[in-house]
Design a protein around this motif. Sequence first.
Motif, PDB file in Angstrom:
ATOM      1  N   ALA A  85       0.829  -1.208   0.000  1.00 31.94           N
ATOM      2  CA  ALA A  85       0.000   0.000   0.000  1.00 31.94           C
ATOM      3  C   ALA A  85       0.870   1.269   0.000  1.00 31.94           C
ATOM      4  CB  ALA A  85      -0.978  -0.046   1.170  1.00 31.94           C
ATOM      5  N   SER A  86       0.748   2.110   1.011  1.00 33.11           N
ATOM      6  CA  SER A  86       1.430   3.408   0.979  1.00 33.11           C
ATOM      7  C   SER A  86       2.943   3.325   1.156  1.00 33.11           C
ATOM      8  CB  SER A  86       0.835   4.351   2.029  1.00 33.11           C
ATOM      9  OG  SER A  86      -0.433   4.797   1.612  1.00 33.11           O
ATOM     10  N   MET A  87       3.488   2.165   1.431  1.00 31.08           N
ATOM     11  CA  MET A  87       4.944   2.020   1.355  1.00 31.08           C
ATOM     12  C   MET A  87       5.414   2.061  -0.100  1.00 31.08           C
ATOM     13  SD  MET A  87       5.752  -0.578   4.519  1.00 31.08           S
ATOM     14  CE  MET A  87       7.260  -1.259   3.849  1.00 31.08           C
ATOM     15  N   THR A  88       4.456   2.153  -1.042  1.00 29.08           N
ATOM     16  CA  THR A  88       4.763   2.472  -2.436  1.00 29.08           C
ATOM     17  C   THR A  88       5.263   3.915  -2.564  1.00 29.08           C
ATOM     18  OG1 THR A  88       2.994   0.956  -3.152  1.00 29.08           O
ATOM     19  CG2 THR A  88       3.775   2.563  -4.773  1.00 29.08           C
ATOM     20  N   LYS A  89       4.746   4.807  -1.725  1.00 29.79           N
ATOM     21  CA  LYS A  89       5.038   6.234  -1.866  1.00 29.79           C
ATOM     22  C   LYS A  89       6.531   6.566  -1.819  1.00 29.79           C
ATOM     23  CE  LYS A  89       0.636   8.177  -0.266  1.00 29.79           C
ATOM     24  NZ  LYS A  89      -0.197   6.969  -0.176  1.00 29.79           N
ATOM     25  N   PRO A  90       7.308   6.038  -0.877  1.00 28.31           N
ATOM     26  CA  PRO A  90       8.735   6.350  -0.897  1.00 28.31           C
ATOM     27  C   PRO A  90       9.423   5.900  -2.187  1.00 28.31           C
ATOM     28  CG  PRO A  90       8.113   5.508   1.250  1.00 28.31           C
ATOM     29  CD  PRO A  90       6.937   5.303   0.349  1.00 28.31           C
ATOM     30  N   LEU A  91       9.002   4.794  -2.779  1.00 32.53           N
ATOM     31  CA  LEU A  91       9.596   4.318  -4.026  1.00 32.53           C
ATOM     32  C   LEU A  91       9.269   5.262  -5.180  1.00 32.53           C
ATOM     33  CD1 LEU A  91       8.799   0.616  -3.324  1.00 32.53           C
ATOM     34  CD2 LEU A  91      11.080   1.397  -3.972  1.00 32.53           C
ATOM     35  N   THR A  92       8.013   5.711  -5.256  1.00 32.81           N
ATOM     36  CA  THR A  92       7.632   6.670  -6.287  1.00 32.81           C
ATOM     37  C   THR A  92       8.359   7.991  -6.096  1.00 32.81           C
ATOM     38  OG1 THR A  92       5.450   5.640  -6.490  1.00 32.81           O
ATOM     39  CG2 THR A  92       5.668   7.888  -7.322  1.00 32.81           C
ATOM     40  N   SER A  93       8.519   8.395  -4.841  1.00 30.09           N
ATOM     41  CA  SER A  93       9.216   9.650  -4.551  1.00 30.09           C
ATOM     42  C   SER A  93      10.684   9.564  -4.947  1.00 30.09           C
ATOM     43  CB  SER A  93       9.081   9.981  -3.062  1.00 30.09           C
ATOM     44  OG  SER A  93       7.716  10.131  -2.702  1.00 30.09           O
ATOM     45  N   VAL A  94      11.319   8.426  -4.682  1.00 31.05           N
ATOM     46  CA  VAL A  94      12.701   8.227  -5.118  1.00 31.05           C
ATOM     47  C   VAL A  94      12.784   8.271  -6.644  1.00 31.05           C
ATOM     48  CG1 VAL A  94      14.554   6.497  -5.288  1.00 31.05           C
ATOM     49  CG2 VAL A  94      13.525   7.029  -3.065  1.00 31.05           C
ATOM     50  N   ALA A  95      11.825   7.641  -7.315  1.00 29.38           N
ATOM     51  CA  ALA A  95      11.809   7.668  -8.782  1.00 29.38           C
ATOM     52  C   ALA A  95      11.736   9.103  -9.299  1.00 29.38           C
ATOM     53  CB  ALA A  95      10.627   6.852  -9.304  1.00 29.38           C
ATOM     54  N   PHE A  96      10.876   9.902  -8.703  1.00 33.15           N
ATOM     55  CA  PHE A  96      10.752  11.301  -9.107  1.00 33.15           C
ATOM     56  C   PHE A  96      12.064  12.053  -8.885  1.00 33.15           C
ATOM     57  CE2 PHE A  96       9.990  15.726  -7.883  1.00 33.15           C
ATOM     58  CZ  PHE A  96       9.379  16.210  -9.032  1.00 33.15           C
ATOM     59  N   MET A  97      12.696  11.827  -7.733  1.00 38.26           N
ATOM     60  CA  MET A  97      13.934  12.544  -7.438  1.00 38.26           C
ATOM     61  C   MET A  97      15.080  12.099  -8.351  1.00 38.26           C
ATOM     62  SD  MET A  97      13.079  14.832  -5.317  1.00 38.26           S
ATOM     63  CE  MET A  97      14.718  15.469  -4.917  1.00 38.26           C
ATOM     64  N   MET A  98      15.019  10.896  -8.866  1.00 37.10           N
ATOM     65  CA  MET A  98      15.999  10.481  -9.873  1.00 37.10           C
ATOM     66  C   MET A  98      15.875  11.355 -11.120  1.00 37.10           C
ATOM     67  SD  MET A  98      15.602   6.338  -9.419  1.00 37.10           S
ATOM     68  CE  MET A  98      16.893   5.828 -10.553  1.00 37.10           C
ATOM     69  N   LEU A  99      14.632  11.699 -11.497  1.00 39.80           N
ATOM     70  CA  LEU A  99      14.423  12.576 -12.648  1.00 39.80           C
ATOM     71  C   LEU A  99      14.838  14.005 -12.332  1.00 39.80           C
ATOM     72  CD1 LEU A  99      10.983  11.200 -13.909  1.00 39.80           C
ATOM     73  CD2 LEU A  99      13.267  10.686 -14.777  1.00 39.80           C
ATOM     74  N   VAL A 100      14.672  14.425 -11.078  1.00 42.52           N
ATOM     75  CA  VAL A 100      15.181  15.734 -10.663  1.00 42.52           C
ATOM     76  C   VAL A 100      16.690  15.775 -10.836  1.00 42.52           C
ATOM     77  CG1 VAL A 100      15.502  17.289  -8.686  1.00 42.52           C
ATOM     78  CG2 VAL A 100      13.276  16.221  -9.073  1.00 42.52           C
ATOM     79  N   GLU A 101      17.371  14.713 -10.390  1.00 41.45           N
ATOM     80  CA  GLU A 101      18.824  14.660 -10.526  1.00 41.45           C
ATOM     81  C   GLU A 101      19.271  14.733 -11.992  1.00 41.45           C
ATOM     82  OE1 GLU A 101      20.660  12.391  -6.678  1.00 41.45           O
ATOM     83  OE2 GLU A 101      20.336  11.191  -8.474  1.00 41.45           O
ATOM     84  N   GLU A 102      18.446  14.220 -12.893  1.00 39.46           N
ATOM     85  CA  GLU A 102      18.781  14.219 -14.317  1.00 39.46           C
ATOM     86  C   GLU A 102      18.412  15.524 -15.015  1.00 39.46           C
ATOM     87  OE1 GLU A 102      16.793  10.772 -15.837  1.00 39.46           O
ATOM     88  OE2 GLU A 102      17.916   9.404 -14.534  1.00 39.46           O
ATOM     89  N   GLY A 103      17.826  16.462 -14.260  1.00 38.83           N
ATOM     90  CA  GLY A 103      17.465  17.755 -14.826  1.00 38.83           C
ATOM     91  C   GLY A 103      16.186  17.747 -15.641  1.00 38.83           C
ATOM     92  N   LYS A 104      15.394  16.682 -15.551  1.00 37.68           N
ATOM     93  CA  LYS A 104      14.166  16.593 -16.330  1.00 37.68           C
ATOM     94  C   LYS A 104      12.997  17.317 -15.681  1.00 37.68           C
ATOM     95  CE  LYS A 104      15.478  12.317 -18.642  1.00 37.68           C
ATOM     96  NZ  LYS A 104      15.188  10.880 -18.870  1.00 37.68           N
ATOM     97  N   VAL A 105      13.129  17.645 -14.405  1.00 30.62           N
ATOM     98  CA  VAL A 105      12.093  18.337 -13.659  1.00 30.62           C
ATOM     99  C   VAL A 105      12.747  18.935 -12.424  1.00 30.62           C
ATOM    100  CG1 VAL A 105      11.426  16.292 -12.294  1.00 30.62           C
ATOM    101  CG2 VAL A 105       9.726  18.093 -12.729  1.00 30.62           C
ATOM    102  N   ALA A 106      12.120  19.949 -11.862  1.00 29.83           N
ATOM    103  CA  ALA A 106      12.624  20.568 -10.640  1.00 29.83           C
ATOM    104  C   ALA A 106      11.517  20.623  -9.602  1.00 29.83           C
ATOM    105  CB  ALA A 106      13.149  21.972 -10.917  1.00 29.83           C
ATOM    106  N   LEU A 107      11.893  20.636  -8.350  1.00 34.22           N
ATOM    107  CA  LEU A 107      10.907  20.654  -7.271  1.00 34.22           C
ATOM    108  C   LEU A 107      10.022  21.890  -7.320  1.00 34.22           C
ATOM    109  CD1 LEU A 107      13.122  19.257  -4.409  1.00 34.22           C
ATOM    110  CD2 LEU A 107      10.980  18.229  -5.190  1.00 34.22           C
ATOM    111  N   ASP A 108      10.561  23.019  -7.795  1.00 28.66           N
ATOM    112  CA  ASP A 108       9.746  24.229  -7.834  1.00 28.66           C
ATOM    113  C   ASP A 108       9.050  24.440  -9.175  1.00 28.66           C
ATOM    114  OD1 ASP A 108      12.032  24.817  -9.217  1.00 28.66           O
ATOM    115  OD2 ASP A 108      12.453  26.707  -8.183  1.00 28.66           O
TER     116      ASP A 108
END
Length: 410
Positions: free
Chosen positions: A71-94
């Motif tokens: 269930a919601s222990m999926t959320k940290p995995l999805t959040s890590v996936a998103f931050m991987m794209l942040v690291e690649e410059g494909k999106v920013a938190l703001d």
Amino acid sequence: MELADAQSLGFEPDRLDRIGAYLDEHYIASGRLPGLDVLVARDGEAVYRHTAGRAREDGTPMAADTICRIASMTKPLTSVAFMMLVEEGKVALDDPVTKVIPEFASLGVYAGGGGEVDFMPVRPAPVMRMVDLITHQSGLTYGIQNRTNVDAAYRKARLDGHASLPGNDHFVEQLAKLPLEFEPGQAWNYSVGTDVLGVVVARLSGMNLGEFLRTRIFHPLGMVDTGFHCPDDKAHRLADAWAYQAGQPPQLFDPAEKSGTRRVPRFESGGGGLLSTTADYHRFCRMLVNGGAADGVRILSPKTLQLMTANHLPGGADLTQVSKALFSEAYNAGAGFGLGFGMTIDPAKALVPGSAGEFYWGGIFSTAFFVDPVEKVHAVFMTQLYPSFIYPIRRQLKTLIYSALATSRA
């Protein structure tokens, strides 16, 4: 799984043994939980494991490789996936969410109505940013909150990440028709924000969310049993799920043989759709406790992980000050929230042993994990009882685990 020497890693083995004894007496023998599995580790090495009870109504025992709904222990995995794209410059938190989800262009704040009448015209809202999604400060909600007319509209549209939804586009289109609970960035409310984040990951990567997680996180870390459905060749390992009944034994809620988790979902819920095992989630935690890398594979940089596990609530507040949620997977006192994780600000206010800077989350079937970057300790707990707020087992587990820690690194 081979266990490391607990004593050499700073634990007292006889005190670790209290964990299983306590769980067996208070949860298995009493019938509160049908089955459970707990793993404790330090420096990424498992030092304690206890598996007890049954995985299925027919008496199939809980096993080390039992597959559970996390269930919601999926959320940290999805959040890590998103931050991987942040690291690649494909999106920013703001970045504005509309940069990837243009359907949200006309979102506004609740101004009345709903229930038996139409919603009133919404009030204009400030721009929702990606950081608002990942921190649950977006103004979105969950139908399970069951407090407001907006929540009721979510339930009617089955927007709590239900696998039967037609897909990502339908999900965001339906969300866009409903008002926000509050202006983005002005409060904290446990929500489908991480499901929206999963859509962001899919659209930016050109993959569905499950494919991204599998190729970028699961396969590199050796998480061989984690995914959005249970394939036929592993179906014998899938646990039943039970629901709490006051004064009665738990009631069978989702039998494994007929479970919807056996089918490939139409909508991959980044907020709550994954299945996993204790061993797999342990591998994920090993990466987290080691600053973003494990077994020669780097998923995130240490600095990105530090940013994720800092408190992002306004003014450094804890959840008692800003949360509007009736339900979440966190105890509020002394707790902040980071980028996809709950985190401990003040153990004294939390009234449970631990370290400032711990991060954690759980799932509505009573699963849980925590990572302590100070002591380099982590733990994973699996069971299948709905809902997760019935018993204080997470606090009890933390107390038992830290009481067994003889050598502190603080």
